[in-house]
Design an enzyme around this catalytic site. Sequence first.
Site, PDB file in Angstrom:
ATOM      1  N   GLY A 166       2.911  -1.195   4.334  1.00  0.00           N
ATOM      2  CA  GLY A 166       3.024   0.225   4.002  1.00  0.00           C
ATOM      3  C   GLY A 166       4.483   0.580   3.750  1.00  0.00           C
ATOM      4  O   GLY A 166       5.014   0.412   2.660  1.00  0.00           O
ATOM      5  N   GLY A 167       5.156   1.061   4.804  1.00  0.00           N
ATOM      6  CA  GLY A 167       6.519   1.585   4.694  1.00  0.00           C
ATOM      7  C   GLY A 167       7.488   0.712   3.909  1.00  0.00           C
ATOM      8  O   GLY A 167       8.182   1.195   3.009  1.00  0.00           O
TER       9      GLY A 167
ATOM     10  N   GLU B  42      -5.139  -5.524  10.618  1.00  0.00           N
ATOM     11  CA  GLU B  42      -4.131  -4.491  10.796  1.00  0.00           C
ATOM     12  C   GLU B  42      -4.363  -3.785  12.129  1.00  0.00           C
ATOM     13  O   GLU B  42      -5.152  -2.826  12.196  1.00  0.00           O
ATOM     14  CB  GLU B  42      -4.212  -3.463   9.668  1.00  0.00           C
ATOM     15  CG  GLU B  42      -3.947  -4.029   8.297  1.00  0.00           C
ATOM     16  CD  GLU B  42      -3.341  -2.967   7.389  1.00  0.00           C
ATOM     17  OE1 GLU B  42      -2.248  -3.199   6.884  1.00  0.00           O
ATOM     18  OE2 GLU B  42      -3.953  -1.897   7.226  1.00  0.00           O
TER      19      GLU B  42
ATOM     20  N   GLY C 216       2.774   1.725  10.884  1.00  0.00           N
ATOM     21  CA  GLY C 216       3.742   2.816  10.764  1.00  0.00           C
ATOM     22  C   GLY C 216       4.426   3.176  12.066  1.00  0.00           C
ATOM     23  O   GLY C 216       5.062   4.225  12.170  1.00  0.00           O
TER      24      GLY C 216
ATOM     25  N   ASN D  57       0.867  -1.180   0.000  1.00  0.00           N
ATOM     26  CA  ASN D  57       0.000   0.000   0.000  1.00  0.00           C
ATOM     27  C   ASN D  57       0.902   1.229   0.000  1.00  0.00           C
ATOM     28  O   ASN D  57       1.502   1.555   1.017  1.00  0.00           O
ATOM     29  CB  ASN D  57      -0.893  -0.041   1.248  1.00  0.00           C
ATOM     30  CG  ASN D  57      -1.710   1.223   1.414  1.00  0.00           C
ATOM     31  OD1 ASN D  57      -1.804   2.049   0.491  1.00  0.00           O
ATOM     32  ND2 ASN D  57      -2.315   1.389   2.582  1.00  0.00           N
ATOM     33  N   TRP D  58       1.007   1.873  -1.160  1.00  0.00           N
ATOM     34  CA  TRP D  58       1.940   3.010  -1.271  1.00  0.00           C
ATOM     35  C   TRP D  58       1.378   4.289  -0.652  1.00  0.00           C
ATOM     36  O   TRP D  58       2.077   5.287  -0.551  1.00  0.00           O
ATOM     37  CB  TRP D  58       2.295   3.248  -2.756  1.00  0.00           C
ATOM     38  CG  TRP D  58       3.050   2.123  -3.389  1.00  0.00           C
ATOM     39  CD1 TRP D  58       3.480   0.967  -2.777  1.00  0.00           C
ATOM     40  CD2 TRP D  58       3.473   2.023  -4.752  1.00  0.00           C
ATOM     41  NE1 TRP D  58       4.142   0.170  -3.688  1.00  0.00           N
ATOM     42  CE2 TRP D  58       4.157   0.794  -4.904  1.00  0.00           C
ATOM     43  CE3 TRP D  58       3.347   2.859  -5.871  1.00  0.00           C
ATOM     44  CZ2 TRP D  58       4.701   0.382  -6.123  1.00  0.00           C
ATOM     45  CZ3 TRP D  58       3.893   2.446  -7.087  1.00  0.00           C
ATOM     46  CH2 TRP D  58       4.564   1.226  -7.209  1.00  0.00           C
ATOM     47  N   LYS D  59       0.116   4.277  -0.283  1.00  0.00           N
ATOM     48  CA  LYS D  59      -0.527   5.467   0.327  1.00  0.00           C
ATOM     49  C   LYS D  59      -0.287   6.700  -0.549  1.00  0.00           C
ATOM     50  O   LYS D  59      -0.247   6.579  -1.766  1.00  0.00           O
ATOM     51  CB  LYS D  59      -0.028   5.664   1.762  1.00  0.00           C
ATOM     52  CG  LYS D  59      -0.127   4.383   2.585  1.00  0.00           C
ATOM     53  CD  LYS D  59       0.098   4.611   4.043  1.00  0.00           C
ATOM     54  CE  LYS D  59       0.114   3.275   4.768  1.00  0.00           C
ATOM     55  NZ  LYS D  59       0.143   3.396   6.202  1.00  0.00           N
TER      56      LYS D  59
ATOM     57  N   HIS E 280      -9.320   0.796   5.228  1.00  0.00           N
ATOM     58  CA  HIS E 280      -8.028   0.983   5.901  1.00  0.00           C
ATOM     59  C   HIS E 280      -8.236   1.892   7.114  1.00  0.00           C
ATOM     60  O   HIS E 280      -9.053   2.813   7.069  1.00  0.00           O
ATOM     61  CB  HIS E 280      -7.022   1.600   4.924  1.00  0.00           C
ATOM     62  CG  HIS E 280      -5.632   1.594   5.455  1.00  0.00           C
ATOM     63  ND1 HIS E 280      -5.180   2.542   6.336  1.00  0.00           N
ATOM     64  CD2 HIS E 280      -4.602   0.732   5.257  1.00  0.00           C
ATOM     65  CE1 HIS E 280      -3.920   2.267   6.657  1.00  0.00           C
ATOM     66  NE2 HIS E 280      -3.544   1.176   6.009  1.00  0.00           N
TER      67      HIS E 280
ATOM     68  N   SER F  71       3.730  -2.698  10.337  1.00  0.00           N
ATOM     69  CA  SER F  71       5.197  -2.720  10.467  1.00  0.00           C
ATOM     70  C   SER F  71       5.809  -4.069  10.077  1.00  0.00           C
ATOM     71  O   SER F  71       6.730  -4.553  10.749  1.00  0.00           O
ATOM     72  CB  SER F  71       5.619  -2.300  11.875  1.00  0.00           C
ATOM     73  OG  SER F  71       5.175  -0.971  12.137  1.00  0.00           O
TER      74      SER F  71
ATOM     75  N   GLU G 250      -6.637   4.284   8.199  1.00  0.00           N
ATOM     76  CA  GLU G 250      -6.470   5.726   7.910  1.00  0.00           C
ATOM     77  C   GLU G 250      -7.750   6.296   7.299  1.00  0.00           C
ATOM     78  O   GLU G 250      -8.109   7.448   7.545  1.00  0.00           O
ATOM     79  CB  GLU G 250      -5.248   5.938   6.998  1.00  0.00           C
ATOM     80  CG  GLU G 250      -3.962   5.768   7.788  1.00  0.00           C
ATOM     81  CD  GLU G 250      -2.764   5.305   6.986  1.00  0.00           C
ATOM     82  OE1 GLU G 250      -2.786   5.396   5.739  1.00  0.00           O
ATOM     83  OE2 GLU G 250      -1.799   4.832   7.609  1.00  0.00           O
TER      84      GLU G 250
HETATM   85  C1  PEP Z   1      -0.579  -0.107   6.319  1.00  0.00           C
HETATM   86  O1  PEP Z   1      -0.726   1.102   6.332  1.00  0.00           O
HETATM   87  O2  PEP Z   1      -1.427  -0.842   5.786  1.00  0.00           O
HETATM   88  C2  PEP Z   1       0.607  -0.644   6.964  1.00  0.00           C
HETATM   89  C3  PEP Z   1       0.584  -1.863   7.364  1.00  0.00           C
HETATM   90  O3  PEP Z   1       1.676   0.236   7.134  1.00  0.00           O
HETATM   91  P1  PEP Z   1       3.130  -0.135   7.731  1.00  0.00           P
HETATM   92  O4  PEP Z   1       3.586  -1.405   7.064  1.00  0.00           O
HETATM   93  O5  PEP Z   1       3.988   1.035   7.388  1.00  0.00           O
HETATM   94  O6  PEP Z   1       2.944  -0.325   9.194  1.00  0.00           O
END
Ligand code: PEP
Length: 255
Positions: free
Chosen positions: A237-238, A170, A176, A10-12, A96, A216, A98
């Site tokens: 994400g990251g 999640e 994050g 997920n590049w957000k 999600h 993470s 967010e």
């Molecule tokens: C996400 O936003 O779906 C996520 C899991 O982010 P991260 O891997 O950065 O925690």
Amino acid sequence: MERKPLIAGNWKMNLDLDEAVSLVNAIADSISGFQEVDVLVAPPFTALTAVKQAIGNSKILLGGQNMHWEMSGAFTGEISGKMLQEIGCTHIILGHSERRMLFGETSEVIDLKVKSAVALGLVPILCIGETIEQKEAGQTFEVIEDQLVASLKNFRVNKDLPPSTVLAYEPVWAIGTGLTATPEQAQEVHYFIRKWVENNFDSKLAQQIRILYGGSVKPDNVKELMSETDIDGALVGGASLKSDSFVRLIRFQEV
Ligand code: PEP
């Protein structure tokens, strides 16, 4: 039952066009011929067309990060699932945390979106997870159940949730933050989710549906997480924003 792992990035709201194309090119080069794992990227809307073109014949799947439930209409600033499908998306991330927390999306709205996605033939990646306050109050399972009940309300009536549906656990406190649920903690919740699917749909569907873990996920914790029975992949994400870390996640069996 064997469920093929899925590693989804997920590049957000990150990467400019050149960076997005370079990233997908680098991923495609590094996994050419590698078929053990399904791989998906979800770029920002504006990069979807360029990324789709760069994907070319590679097996990388393309997903949107959000959509409106209507097909078209007076919804300024919104994008429909049909539009995403037209430019090559096969999957859609919905609910999600967010979206839920920063943009006020409720499970009722997410239910409409999941329904619309499935009607179009898009595969929903439905995200659920508890906050740190809920976890500390011992409410994790209650919150997960409430989110599942409300976000899949439409499907529970006719028991017609497609087996391709992806659920993503999640924990909000792990997104994050660098904090990850331990493999045992994640497995406990994944098992609970699979049981919920079994109780509300049927055992065959429960065995088919993939449940991803997100929060993470990094090359140094992915293998342990993936060794748990009910963890079928990761929503990342990251670590999905750099080809070396994302490819190491995809090739977790070799880490
Ligand atoms: C996400 O936003 O779906 C996520 C899991 O982010 P991260 O891997 O950065 O925690």
